[in-house]
Design an enzyme around this catalytic site. Structure first.
Site, PDB file in Angstrom:
ATOM      1  N   GLU A   1       0.805  -1.218   0.000  1.00 43.98           N
ATOM      2  CA  GLU A   1       0.000   0.000   0.000  1.00 43.98           C
ATOM      3  C   GLU A   1       0.840   1.272   0.000  1.00 43.98           C
ATOM      4  O   GLU A   1       0.307   2.362  -0.189  1.00 43.98           O
ATOM      5  CB  GLU A   1      -0.947  -0.002   1.204  1.00 43.98           C
TER       6      GLU A   1
ATOM      7  N   GLU B   1       7.566 -21.496   8.023  1.00 45.93           N
ATOM      8  CA  GLU B   1       7.824 -20.612   9.161  1.00 45.93           C
ATOM      9  C   GLU B   1       8.903 -21.162  10.079  1.00 45.93           C
ATOM     10  O   GLU B   1       9.490 -20.424  10.873  1.00 45.93           O
ATOM     11  CB  GLU B   1       6.549 -20.369   9.956  1.00 45.93           C
TER      12      GLU B   1
END
Length: 316
Positions: A94, A125
Protein backbone atom coordinates in the site's frame (compact mmCIF):
# COMPACT_ATOMS: atom_id res chain seq x y z
CA UNK A 1 0.42 -42.68 19.63
CA UNK A 2 2.57 -40.75 22.10
CA UNK A 3 4.17 -37.38 21.37
CA UNK A 4 7.86 -37.24 20.64
CA UNK A 5 10.04 -35.23 23.05
CA UNK A 6 10.27 -32.47 20.43
CA UNK A 7 6.51 -31.97 20.30
CA UNK A 8 6.15 -32.23 24.06
CA UNK A 9 8.73 -29.47 24.38
CA UNK A 10 7.01 -27.34 21.75
CA UNK A 11 3.62 -27.84 23.41
CA UNK A 12 5.04 -26.72 26.74
CA UNK A 13 6.54 -23.66 25.05
CA UNK A 14 3.22 -22.74 23.47
CA UNK A 15 1.38 -23.20 26.76
CA UNK A 16 3.70 -20.60 28.33
CA UNK A 17 2.69 -17.92 25.81
CA UNK A 18 0.02 -15.36 26.65
CA UNK A 19 -1.24 -15.45 23.06
CA UNK A 20 -1.89 -19.20 23.39
CA UNK A 21 -3.60 -19.15 26.79
CA UNK A 22 -6.93 -20.99 27.21
CA UNK A 23 -9.85 -19.06 28.69
CA UNK A 24 -12.24 -21.38 30.55
CA UNK A 25 -14.90 -18.65 30.79
CA UNK A 26 -15.30 -18.82 27.01
CA UNK A 27 -15.42 -22.60 26.74
CA UNK A 28 -19.12 -22.58 25.80
CA UNK A 29 -19.01 -19.58 23.46
CA UNK A 30 -20.40 -21.72 20.65
CA UNK A 31 -23.67 -22.04 22.57
CA UNK A 32 -24.24 -18.29 22.82
CA UNK A 33 -26.50 -16.22 20.52
CA UNK A 34 -24.68 -14.65 17.58
CA UNK A 35 -25.22 -11.12 18.87
CA UNK A 36 -23.65 -12.01 22.23
CA UNK A 37 -20.59 -13.53 20.53
CA UNK A 38 -20.28 -10.37 18.43
CA UNK A 39 -20.45 -8.23 21.59
CA UNK A 40 -17.76 -10.35 23.24
CA UNK A 41 -15.52 -10.09 20.21
CA UNK A 42 -16.03 -6.35 19.91
CA UNK A 43 -15.18 -5.89 23.59
CA UNK A 44 -12.01 -7.92 23.10
CA UNK A 45 -10.99 -5.83 20.09
CA UNK A 46 -11.52 -2.57 22.02
CA UNK A 47 -8.63 -3.45 24.35
CA UNK A 48 -6.05 -3.53 21.56
CA UNK A 49 -5.41 0.23 21.14
CA UNK A 50 -4.60 0.54 24.85
CA UNK A 51 -2.04 -2.26 24.55
CA UNK A 52 -0.45 -0.46 21.59
CA UNK A 53 -0.46 2.83 23.55
CA UNK A 54 1.73 1.26 26.23
CA UNK A 55 4.44 0.72 23.60
CA UNK A 56 4.33 4.13 21.91
CA UNK A 57 7.77 5.26 23.20
CA UNK A 58 9.39 2.13 21.71
CA UNK A 59 7.41 2.53 18.49
CA UNK A 60 8.40 6.19 18.12
CA UNK A 61 12.08 5.41 18.72
CA UNK A 62 11.98 2.71 16.07
CA UNK A 63 10.29 5.03 13.57
CA UNK A 64 12.91 7.75 14.03
CA UNK A 65 15.64 5.19 13.42
CA UNK A 66 13.88 3.87 10.30
CA UNK A 67 13.33 7.37 8.88
CA UNK A 68 16.99 8.27 9.39
CA UNK A 69 18.08 5.30 7.32
CA UNK A 70 15.42 5.64 4.65
CA UNK A 71 16.45 9.28 4.18
CA UNK A 72 19.83 7.87 3.14
CA UNK A 73 18.19 5.56 0.59
CA UNK A 74 17.56 2.56 2.82
CA UNK A 75 14.59 0.22 2.56
CA UNK A 76 11.95 -0.94 5.03
CA UNK A 77 11.65 -4.73 4.86
CA UNK A 78 8.95 -6.70 6.67
CA UNK A 79 9.44 -10.42 7.38
CA UNK A 80 6.99 -12.88 8.87
CA UNK A 81 5.01 -16.07 8.45
CA UNK A 82 1.29 -16.67 8.14
CA UNK A 83 -0.90 -13.78 9.28
CA UNK A 84 2.12 -11.75 10.39
CA UNK A 85 3.78 -12.15 7.00
CA UNK A 86 0.57 -11.26 5.16
CA UNK A 87 0.18 -8.08 7.22
CA UNK A 88 3.72 -7.07 6.30
CA UNK A 89 3.12 -7.67 2.60
CA UNK A 90 -0.17 -5.75 2.82
CA UNK A 91 1.47 -2.72 4.43
CA UNK A 92 4.32 -2.76 1.92
CA UNK A 93 1.99 -3.06 -1.07
CA UNK A 94 0.00 0.00 0.00
CA UNK A 95 3.00 2.35 0.19
CA UNK A 96 3.48 2.92 -3.58
CA UNK A 97 -0.07 4.18 -4.27
CA UNK A 98 -0.33 6.10 -0.98
CA UNK A 99 3.09 7.74 -0.87
CA UNK A 100 4.41 7.33 -4.42
CA UNK A 101 7.14 5.15 -2.93
CA UNK A 102 9.14 2.96 -5.27
CA UNK A 103 8.00 -0.69 -5.12
CA UNK A 104 11.47 -1.57 -3.83
CA UNK A 105 11.40 1.01 -0.99
CA UNK A 106 9.05 -0.93 1.31
CA UNK A 107 9.19 -4.70 0.86
CA UNK A 108 7.19 -7.53 2.39
CA UNK A 109 8.73 -11.01 2.69
CA UNK A 110 6.51 -13.91 3.75
CA UNK A 111 7.72 -17.39 4.65
CA UNK A 112 6.98 -19.63 1.69
CA UNK A 113 7.09 -16.84 -0.88
CA UNK A 114 4.25 -14.96 -2.63
CA UNK A 115 2.10 -18.09 -2.86
CA UNK A 116 1.87 -18.15 0.94
CA UNK A 117 -0.29 -15.02 0.79
CA UNK A 118 -3.27 -17.20 -0.10
CA UNK A 119 -2.18 -20.77 0.64
CA UNK A 120 -0.38 -22.13 3.68
CA UNK A 121 3.13 -23.37 2.91
CA UNK A 122 3.86 -26.16 5.35
CA UNK A 123 7.05 -25.82 7.37
CA UNK A 124 8.14 -22.49 5.88
CA UNK A 125 7.82 -20.61 9.16
CA UNK A 126 10.18 -23.08 10.85
CA UNK A 127 13.07 -22.26 8.49
CA UNK A 128 15.36 -19.35 9.38
CA UNK A 129 17.41 -20.35 6.34
CA UNK A 130 14.57 -19.31 4.02
CA UNK A 131 14.59 -15.85 5.61
CA UNK A 132 18.36 -15.55 5.22
CA UNK A 133 18.11 -16.55 1.56
CA UNK A 134 15.32 -14.03 0.88
CA UNK A 135 17.27 -11.20 2.49
CA UNK A 136 20.47 -12.11 0.67
CA UNK A 137 18.57 -11.95 -2.62
CA UNK A 138 17.64 -8.36 -1.76
CA UNK A 139 21.29 -7.41 -1.20
CA UNK A 140 20.82 -6.06 2.32
CA UNK A 141 22.78 -2.92 3.34
CA UNK A 142 23.38 -1.15 6.67
CA UNK A 143 20.90 1.56 5.58
CA UNK A 144 18.08 -0.98 5.40
CA UNK A 145 15.64 -1.87 8.17
CA UNK A 146 14.32 -5.38 8.74
CA UNK A 147 11.16 -5.82 10.81
CA UNK A 148 10.47 -9.31 12.13
CA UNK A 149 6.77 -9.82 12.82
CA UNK A 150 5.49 -12.71 14.96
CA UNK A 151 2.59 -12.85 17.40
CA UNK A 152 4.29 -15.52 19.47
CA UNK A 153 7.71 -13.92 19.18
CA UNK A 154 9.22 -17.35 18.61
CA UNK A 155 8.75 -17.90 14.83
CA UNK A 156 12.11 -19.15 13.46
CA UNK A 157 11.63 -17.39 10.09
CA UNK A 158 11.18 -13.95 11.71
CA UNK A 159 13.95 -14.48 14.26
CA UNK A 160 16.32 -15.77 11.57
CA UNK A 161 15.64 -12.70 9.44
CA UNK A 162 16.34 -10.29 12.30
CA UNK A 163 19.50 -12.05 13.44
CA UNK A 164 20.91 -12.17 9.92
CA UNK A 165 20.05 -8.52 9.23
CA UNK A 166 21.60 -7.37 12.49
CA UNK A 167 24.78 -9.30 11.75
CA UNK A 168 25.02 -7.40 8.46
CA UNK A 169 24.63 -4.04 10.21
CA UNK A 170 21.04 -3.31 9.20
CA UNK A 171 18.57 -1.77 11.65
CA UNK A 172 16.32 -4.42 13.17
CA UNK A 173 12.88 -4.29 14.80
CA UNK A 174 11.11 -7.22 16.46
CA UNK A 175 7.32 -6.92 16.72
CA UNK A 176 5.59 -9.52 18.86
CA UNK A 177 2.64 -9.91 21.24
CA UNK A 178 4.33 -11.71 24.15
CA UNK A 179 6.65 -10.35 26.81
CA UNK A 180 10.22 -11.60 26.95
CA UNK A 181 10.10 -12.86 23.36
CA UNK A 182 13.11 -14.23 21.54
CA UNK A 183 12.24 -11.97 18.60
CA UNK A 184 12.40 -8.76 20.62
CA UNK A 185 15.63 -9.92 22.23
CA UNK A 186 17.19 -10.54 18.83
CA UNK A 187 16.32 -7.08 17.51
CA UNK A 188 17.82 -3.68 18.23
CA UNK A 189 14.30 -2.33 18.77
CA UNK A 190 11.94 -4.77 20.49
CA UNK A 191 8.23 -3.90 20.45
CA UNK A 192 6.05 -6.26 22.48
CA UNK A 193 2.33 -5.39 22.33
CA UNK A 194 0.73 -7.73 24.86
CA UNK A 195 -2.95 -8.09 23.98
CA UNK A 196 -3.65 -11.15 26.13
CA UNK A 197 -5.33 -14.45 25.28
CA UNK A 198 -7.51 -14.61 22.20
CA UNK A 199 -11.27 -15.21 22.02
CA UNK A 200 -10.45 -18.44 20.17
CA UNK A 201 -7.48 -20.08 21.83
CA UNK A 202 -4.32 -19.41 19.84
CA UNK A 203 -6.08 -17.64 16.94
CA UNK A 204 -3.58 -14.80 16.70
CA UNK A 205 -5.13 -13.37 13.54
CA UNK A 206 -7.58 -11.73 15.98
CA UNK A 207 -6.29 -9.31 18.66
CA UNK A 208 -2.62 -9.98 17.94
CA UNK A 209 -3.19 -9.47 14.22
CA UNK A 210 -5.07 -6.23 14.88
CA UNK A 211 -2.26 -4.97 17.12
CA UNK A 212 0.36 -5.80 14.49
CA UNK A 213 -1.66 -4.01 11.79
CA UNK A 214 -1.91 -0.89 14.00
CA UNK A 215 1.84 -0.85 14.66
CA UNK A 216 2.73 -1.45 11.00
CA UNK A 217 0.38 1.42 10.06
CA UNK A 218 2.42 3.63 12.38
CA UNK A 219 5.81 2.42 11.16
CA UNK A 220 5.13 3.11 7.50
CA UNK A 221 2.84 6.15 7.80
CA UNK A 222 4.87 8.14 10.33
CA UNK A 223 8.12 7.26 8.58
CA UNK A 224 6.66 8.65 5.36
CA UNK A 225 5.54 11.79 7.20
CA UNK A 226 9.11 12.22 8.47
CA UNK A 227 10.38 11.77 4.90
CA UNK A 228 8.19 14.63 3.63
CA UNK A 229 5.65 12.45 1.86
CA UNK A 230 2.79 14.50 3.33
CA UNK A 231 1.89 18.17 3.73
CA UNK A 232 0.00 18.51 6.97
CA UNK A 233 -2.38 15.55 6.84
CA UNK A 234 -2.62 15.60 3.04
CA UNK A 235 -1.17 12.76 0.94
CA UNK A 236 0.67 15.02 -1.47
CA UNK A 237 2.73 12.16 -2.89
CA UNK A 238 -0.33 10.06 -3.78
CA UNK A 239 0.06 8.26 -7.10
CA UNK A 240 -2.98 8.99 -9.30
CA UNK A 241 -3.27 5.59 -10.99
CA UNK A 242 -7.08 5.45 -11.35
CA UNK A 243 -10.08 7.78 -11.60
CA UNK A 244 -10.70 7.83 -7.86
CA UNK A 245 -7.10 8.78 -7.13
CA UNK A 246 -7.10 11.38 -9.89
CA UNK A 247 -10.15 12.98 -8.28
CA UNK A 248 -8.46 12.75 -4.88
CA UNK A 249 -5.35 14.45 -6.31
CA UNK A 250 -7.41 17.44 -7.40
CA UNK A 251 -9.11 17.62 -4.02
CA UNK A 252 -5.74 17.54 -2.24
CA UNK A 253 -4.44 20.41 -4.35
CA UNK A 254 -7.64 22.35 -3.63
CA UNK A 255 -7.39 21.75 0.14
CA UNK A 256 -3.72 22.78 0.20
CA UNK A 257 -4.08 25.90 -1.95
CA UNK A 258 -7.70 27.05 -2.11
CA UNK A 259 -7.22 27.41 -5.87
CA UNK A 260 -10.01 27.27 -8.45
CA UNK A 261 -10.62 24.19 -10.58
CA UNK A 262 -9.10 25.95 -13.58
CA UNK A 263 -5.93 26.88 -11.66
CA UNK A 264 -5.62 23.33 -10.38
CA UNK A 265 -5.93 21.82 -13.86
CA UNK A 266 -3.30 24.18 -15.24
CA UNK A 267 -0.91 23.40 -12.38
CA UNK A 268 -1.35 19.63 -12.75
CA UNK A 269 -0.83 19.91 -16.51
CA UNK A 270 2.36 21.89 -15.92
CA UNK A 271 3.69 19.24 -13.53
CA UNK A 272 2.64 16.02 -15.31
CA UNK A 273 0.00 15.37 -12.65
CA UNK A 274 2.39 15.52 -9.68
CA UNK A 275 0.34 16.79 -6.72
CA UNK A 276 3.23 18.11 -4.66
CA UNK A 277 4.68 19.99 -7.61
CA UNK A 278 1.29 21.42 -8.53
CA UNK A 279 0.82 22.81 -5.03
CA UNK A 280 4.22 24.46 -5.26
CA UNK A 281 3.38 25.96 -8.67
CA UNK A 282 0.23 27.55 -7.23
CA UNK A 283 1.52 28.69 -3.83
CA UNK A 284 5.01 29.82 -4.89
CA UNK A 285 4.03 31.14 -8.31
CA UNK A 286 6.71 29.16 -10.11
CA UNK A 287 6.59 27.06 -13.28
CA UNK A 288 6.74 23.27 -13.45
CA UNK A 289 10.51 22.89 -13.93
CA UNK A 290 11.25 25.34 -11.10
CA UNK A 291 8.87 23.47 -8.82
CA UNK A 292 10.71 20.24 -9.60
CA UNK A 293 14.07 21.92 -8.93
CA UNK A 294 12.93 23.34 -5.58
CA UNK A 295 11.57 19.99 -4.45
CA UNK A 296 14.72 18.19 -5.49
CA UNK A 297 16.82 20.71 -3.56
CA UNK A 298 14.66 20.25 -0.46
CA UNK A 299 14.81 16.46 -0.54
CA UNK A 300 11.15 16.26 -1.48
CA UNK A 301 9.91 18.21 1.56
CA UNK A 302 7.16 20.53 0.35
CA UNK A 303 7.34 22.92 3.32
CA UNK A 304 11.04 23.49 2.77
CA UNK A 305 10.50 23.97 -0.96
CA UNK A 306 7.75 26.52 -0.30
CA UNK A 307 10.06 28.45 1.99
CA UNK A 308 12.83 28.38 -0.60
CA UNK A 309 10.40 29.51 -3.25
CA UNK A 310 9.26 32.46 -1.17
CA UNK A 311 5.65 31.27 -0.95
CA UNK A 312 3.35 33.44 1.13
CA UNK A 313 0.40 32.31 3.15
CA UNK A 314 1.51 28.65 3.45
CA UNK A 315 0.59 26.40 6.35
CA UNK A 316 2.80 26.78 9.41
Amino acid sequence: MTSTPHYRELRAELESLTTEAFRPELSEIDRLPTLEIARLMNAEDSTVPAAVAERLPEIAAAIDAVAERMARGGRLIYTGAGTAGRLGVLDASECPPTFNAAPTQVVGLIAGGPGAMVTSVEGAEDSPELAVRALDELGLTPDDTVVGISASGRTPYAIGAVRHARALGALTIGLSCNEGSALAAAAEHGIEVVVGPELLTGSTRLKAGTAQKLVLNMLSTITMIRLGKTYGNLMVDVRASNDKLRARSRRIVALATGATDEEIERALEATDGEVKNAILVILAGVDGPEAARLLDASGGHLRAALTAGGAAGTQD
